[in-house]
Scaffold this active site. Structure first.
Site, PDB file in Angstrom:
ATOM      1  N   LYS A  20       0.838  -1.206   0.000  1.00  9.36           N
ATOM      2  CA  LYS A  20       0.000   0.000   0.000  1.00  9.36           C
ATOM      3  C   LYS A  20       0.875   1.260   0.000  1.00  9.36           C
ATOM      4  O   LYS A  20       0.632   2.193  -0.762  1.00  9.36           O
ATOM      5  CB  LYS A  20      -0.954  -0.028   1.208  1.00  9.36           C
ATOM      6  CG  LYS A  20      -2.014  -1.129   1.051  1.00  9.36           C
ATOM      7  CD  LYS A  20      -2.830  -1.376   2.313  1.00  9.36           C
ATOM      8  CE  LYS A  20      -3.741  -2.595   2.095  1.00  9.36           C
ATOM      9  NZ  LYS A  20      -4.512  -2.977   3.281  1.00  9.36           N
ATOM     10  N   GLN A  67      -5.040  -1.423   9.498  1.00 12.34           N
ATOM     11  CA  GLN A  67      -4.776  -2.749   8.918  1.00 12.34           C
ATOM     12  C   GLN A  67      -5.352  -3.840   9.835  1.00 12.34           C
ATOM     13  O   GLN A  67      -5.042  -3.891  11.023  1.00 12.34           O
ATOM     14  CB  GLN A  67      -3.258  -2.940   8.733  1.00 12.34           C
ATOM     15  CG  GLN A  67      -2.869  -4.237   8.050  1.00 12.34           C
ATOM     16  CD  GLN A  67      -3.343  -4.322   6.592  1.00 12.34           C
ATOM     17  OE1 GLN A  67      -3.333  -3.332   5.857  1.00 12.34           O
ATOM     18  NE2 GLN A  67      -3.758  -5.503   6.170  1.00 12.34           N
ATOM     19  N   ASP A  82     -11.648   2.679   4.145  1.00 14.48           N
ATOM     20  CA  ASP A  82     -12.085   1.302   3.893  1.00 14.48           C
ATOM     21  C   ASP A  82     -13.603   1.149   3.948  1.00 14.48           C
ATOM     22  O   ASP A  82     -14.119   0.074   3.642  1.00 14.48           O
ATOM     23  CB  ASP A  82     -11.463   0.370   4.949  1.00 14.48           C
ATOM     24  CG  ASP A  82     -10.191  -0.295   4.444  1.00 14.48           C
ATOM     25  OD1 ASP A  82     -10.103  -0.536   3.225  1.00 14.48           O
ATOM     26  OD2 ASP A  82      -9.295  -0.565   5.261  1.00 14.48           O
TER      27      ASP A  82
END
Ligand code: NAP
Length: 280
Positions: free
Chosen positions: A50, A94, A117
């Site tokens: 990422k 994460q 997200d």
């Protein structure tokens, strides 16, 4: 006839090139903060990819690391600090978080407008209602791949295998929002093959090699393999690729399928967060 392979790497590269052009035209660098708790090797590898993608498109990515024994309170305090930082446009926590940490509490602490997200309960609720601005990266990438490959979604029977917060459930909602008839299978599903054989589109997000075999697939179906696991040090998906690709019309490989698209969608979603925040 052999299935056409959907090249996720090529699609993702095109999206990243496009994002780089958009970012180059801005007078500032959009910024995503990536919060990593502990040193799980898979999470380290995913977060590295990422950060690399951010660097490639000229986006700032902040590497926010906390030790494996960080408490829930400390993680939430870090998230709140990032919420208040005007230079941060988007926050990614994460997953998975270490055992004992309540993921729901941490994800609910992320500011809704920085929730890259789409896991905040309010954003997830909006996704279910079909009014969301942000969709989780992996499912969003799957929908993009289907559309870009010319698959008409409305009216199709889509079967999603897996019902997690990260992939299965939001993907089922997105497919439903696109007008698909959606069935969701999971570990308690009985006779999964009877359901998948009716599918025009199968999306598998489990993490079990050869879970989807050729006898479970209708001739001409579209097969999207989201699952990843390691077998003899090799990355493999959920689908028995060699056999299923002889029966399907379109199929994604592992690696080189959904994985790169997830990263490309993180960049897209950061830009969405950035636009929404800065136009306020
Ligand atoms: P997860 O939270 O472990 O969820 C797995 C799902 O699979 C659960 O809903 C589970 O059902 C279901 N399942 C387990 N065994 C099954 C079986 N035998 N038959 C049918 N369903 C079964 O995993 P996740 O986070 O959703 O990730 C799923 C996979 O996608 C993993 O391999 C992960 O590495 C991969 N992934 C890939 C990407 C990418 O970018 N390529 C991104 C995210 C995830 P229950 O709910 O009943 O337990």
């Amino acid at each position: 006839m052999a299935a056409k392979i959907i090249d996720g790497k090529k699609m993702a590269d095109a999206l990243l090139d496009n994002a780089a052009l958009k970012i180059a035209a801005l007078s500032f660098k959009p910024c995503v903060a990536i919060v990593l708790v502990g040193d799980d090797p898979a999470s380290l590898m995913y977060t590295k990819k990422k950060h690399d993608a951010c660097a490639r498109v000229g986006m700032e990515s902040r590497n926010v690391k906390l030790p494996a024994d960080a408490t829930q309170r400390e993680i939430i305090a870090q998230v709140q600090h990032l919420n208040e930082d005007p230079r941060v446009d988007a926050i990614l926590v994460q997953l998975p978080l270490p055992a004992g940490v309540d993921e729901d509490a941490v994800l609910a602490a992320v500011a809704r407008e920085k929730d890259v997200d789409g896991f905040h309960p309010e954003n997830f609720g909006k996704l279910a209602l079909g009014i969301g601005k942000i969709a989780p990266c992996t499912p969003k990438g799957v929908i993009y791949m289907l559309k870009e490959s010319g698959v008409q979604l409305a009216g199709k029977h889509a079967v999603v295998i897996g019902r997690s917060r990260i992939v299965g459930k939001p993907l089922a909602l997105l497919l439903l929002n696109e007008g698909c008839t959606v069935s969701v299978c999971h570990s308690k599903t009985k006779d999964m093959g009877a359901i998948t054989r009716m599918a025009d589109i199968i999306c598998s997000a489990v993490g079990k090699p050869r879970l989807v075999t050729a006898d479970m697939v209708k001739a001409g179906a579209v097969v999207i393999d989201i699952g990843t696991s390691k077998e003899a040090e090799k990355l493999v998906g959920d689908v028995d690729f060699a056999a299923v690709s002889k029966k399907a019309s379109l199929i994604t490989p592992v690696p080189g399928g959904v994985g790169p698209m997830t990263i490309a969608m993180l960049i897209e979603n950061t830009l969405v967060c950035c636009e929404n925040r800065r136009k306020k």
